[in-house]
Design an enzyme around this catalytic site. Sequence first.
Site, short mmCIF file in Angstrom:
data_model
loop_
_atom_site.label_atom_id
_atom_site.label_comp_id
_atom_site.label_asym_id
_atom_site.label_seq_id
_atom_site.Cartn_x
_atom_site.Cartn_y
_atom_site.Cartn_z
N LYS A 195 25.74 41.36 -9.16
CA LYS A 195 26.33 42.10 -8.03
C LYS A 195 25.43 41.86 -6.83
O LYS A 195 24.36 42.46 -6.71
CB LYS A 195 26.38 43.60 -8.39
N GLU A 274 12.03 45.15 -8.72
CA GLU A 274 11.21 44.59 -7.64
C GLU A 274 11.58 45.38 -6.41
O GLU A 274 12.68 45.22 -5.87
CB GLU A 274 11.54 43.11 -7.42
N CYS A 308 9.82 41.31 1.32
CA CYS A 308 9.18 42.42 0.60
C CYS A 308 7.67 42.33 0.66
O CYS A 308 6.98 43.34 0.69
CB CYS A 308 9.66 42.44 -0.84
N GLU A 406 8.47 51.69 4.95
CA GLU A 406 8.83 50.28 5.02
C GLU A 406 9.87 50.10 6.12
O GLU A 406 10.98 50.62 6.02
CB GLU A 406 9.41 49.82 3.67
P1 NAD Z 1 19.10 48.29 -1.37
O1 NAD Z 1 18.33 49.01 -2.41
O2 NAD Z 1 19.79 49.06 -0.33
O3 NAD Z 1 20.22 47.38 -2.05
C1 NAD Z 1 19.91 46.38 -3.00
C2 NAD Z 1 21.10 46.20 -3.91
O4 NAD Z 1 21.31 47.41 -4.63
C3 NAD Z 1 22.41 45.90 -3.19
O5 NAD Z 1 23.13 44.95 -3.93
C4 NAD Z 1 23.12 47.25 -3.21
O6 NAD Z 1 24.52 47.13 -3.16
C5 NAD Z 1 22.67 47.79 -4.55
N1 NAD Z 1 22.73 49.26 -4.68
C6 NAD Z 1 22.60 50.20 -3.73
N2 NAD Z 1 22.73 51.43 -4.26
C7 NAD Z 1 22.94 51.27 -5.60
C8 NAD Z 1 23.13 52.16 -6.69
N3 NAD Z 1 23.14 53.48 -6.51
N4 NAD Z 1 23.30 51.64 -7.91
C9 NAD Z 1 23.27 50.30 -8.11
N5 NAD Z 1 23.11 49.41 -7.12
C10 NAD Z 1 22.93 49.88 -5.86
O7 NAD Z 1 18.08 47.23 -0.76
P2 NAD Z 1 18.35 46.25 0.45
O8 NAD Z 1 18.30 47.08 1.70
O9 NAD Z 1 19.53 45.41 0.15
O10 NAD Z 1 17.08 45.29 0.36
C11 NAD Z 1 15.88 45.51 1.02
C12 NAD Z 1 14.87 46.10 0.06
O11 NAD Z 1 14.62 45.21 -1.02
C13 NAD Z 1 13.52 46.34 0.70
O12 NAD Z 1 13.03 47.58 0.29
C14 NAD Z 1 12.65 45.23 0.11
O13 NAD Z 1 11.27 45.49 0.09
C15 NAD Z 1 13.22 45.12 -1.25
N6 NAD Z 1 12.87 43.82 -1.84
C16 NAD Z 1 11.90 43.78 -2.82
C17 NAD Z 1 11.51 42.56 -3.36
C18 NAD Z 1 10.41 42.49 -4.40
O14 NAD Z 1 10.26 41.44 -5.00
N7 NAD Z 1 9.66 43.54 -4.62
C19 NAD Z 1 12.12 41.38 -2.93
C20 NAD Z 1 13.10 41.47 -1.94
C21 NAD Z 1 13.48 42.69 -1.42
#
Ligand code: NAD
Length: 513
Positions: A195, A274, A308, A406
């Site tokens: 997804k 992550e 990230c 962040e």
């Molecule tokens: P997000 O958590 O808003 O969304 C990520 C994914 O989760 C999307 O596909 C979203 O549709 C899904 N999602 C949202 N709510 C959900 C739920 N309740 N249940 C299941 N899935 C759900 O994150 P974002 O804004 O898309 O991405 C940015 C974030 O990702 C930042 O915090 C960044 O630091 C983090 N990130 C971490 C790493 C790492 O390796 N640690 C790498 C890349 C990004």
Amino acid sequence: MNQLPTSALLSDNMNKAREYLRRFRSQVVPHRIGGHPGLSDQTFENLDPSDNSVLCMVASGGEAEIDRAARAAEDGFRIWKDVPGDRRRALLHQIADQIEARAEEIALVESIDSGQPIRYMAKAALRGAENFRFYADKAPEVSDGKSLPTRTHLNYTLRQPIGPIGIITPWNTPFMLSTWKIAPALAAGCSIVHKPAEWSPLSAVILSEIMTEVFEKADLPPGIANLVHGFGETAGKLLTEHPSIRAIAFVGESVTGSHIMAQGAPTLKRVHFELGGKNPVIVFDDADLERARDAVLFMIYSLNGQRCTSSSRALIQRSVYDRFVSDLAARVKSIKVGQPLDPSTEIGPLIHPRHAEKVLSYAKCAAQDGAQIATGGGRALNGKGNFVEPTLFVDAQNTMRIAQEEIFGPVLTVIPFDDEADAIRIANDVKYGLAAYIWTGDVGRAHRVARDVEAGMVWVNSENVRHLPTPFGGVKASGIGRDGGDYAFDTYMEQKNIAIGLDRHRPPAIGVR
Ligand code: NAD
């Protein structure tokens, strides 16, 4: 992508991107379940971050689609788990071949869809192929176990794939990040339901086409790899709750990780997270300050600051603080914000108007809390699209929101420190613990600080250079589990012990008079 002048390259990129995007614009972008493209009753708009026009419409998955995808993944798993490792290796290499063959398409589509400058996306597409090759070569030995003999038993362990995996990915470098999860899951013998993020769904479509084609040609069920688009609160949530899905590999915000943990609790889902970061880069006065400055700039302002592991908090020793900050500010002012397909662009538009608003709101926080805005803080390119100026907050304190939260944009918060103990205290005084960077000329200090800083990964006198065999992940609110190398298999595989009684072994007698 070749040696034409910048203006010619831009128009070449735009023409090619238009062609590649034509099919996405002409119909609703479908899911792919069991190899078949499919739609839903609901759709959603996918915006172009450069101007927020509707780039395309995308099918929005709900209960029926998630259930069908999970069942297709179960069917796929039954076959895939028994496909010999060397055949899995060959098939994963074929996927890598196809990614390389379509690298230009992936890079251009991803650049438009996510707003990331093309200079970075071309490499990210190829990194995706590398991830597949790296894990392809691990497939033949991934099940190998240990033998632990005793006088009475021959114990040996087997590593076995755990089943269908739900893979949920974010919108920053979406292609590269999804391959980082999908490649080891497939190498382990698991099937997947992916997804992708609703704000950047398109490169996942290309990857799912590639995987489907490879599996179909090999007479394998294409349900080994399924794709369902949709919102986190619906499709994502349903995937985490589905009983056929054995684990969730998730990349995204820490708060979403908490939701997923709660959603997966009734089915006791294994999770691999992550998550976010507020990564310190600590610059001591004995460091090579020029190199340190270049690394700080690269780690926060490349990839639109939507990374990230970005060095979003710069802790600078007070004795070199003024000089370092004034050099930094001069360079930040000359960073080029522009259209993502322009090869000279260093910062493109942020992913979505809501995200741009959030990032911009921190300029107010900085001013209210008493930090200085050395440069930036506003919209760039006349406010059309989600372009934000590269921003530098200085003279901050670690208690301020700009130091604790962040921001996930091209925004750097600079904080002075006095000595080593002060630097470590400030570095650790956040809820996150993903990455840390240390700049010093003192090798003893480098080791001391690296040991004491709370982070899953530490780079000394270097920016984030990724070596695939090494573990990648965070501590505290930054994650659970590790990607990279063999570490990734802990998510996708179970250890089984088999004990064979030897001749000597006699069970204890019972019922003997
Ligand atoms: P997000 O958590 O808003 O969304 C990520 C994914 O989760 C999307 O596909 C979203 O549709 C899904 N999602 C949202 N709510 C959900 C739920 N309740 N249940 C299941 N899935 C759900 O994150 P974002 O804004 O898309 O991405 C940015 C974030 O990702 C930042 O915090 C960044 O630091 C983090 N990130 C971490 C790493 C790492 O390796 N640690 C790498 C890349 C990004």
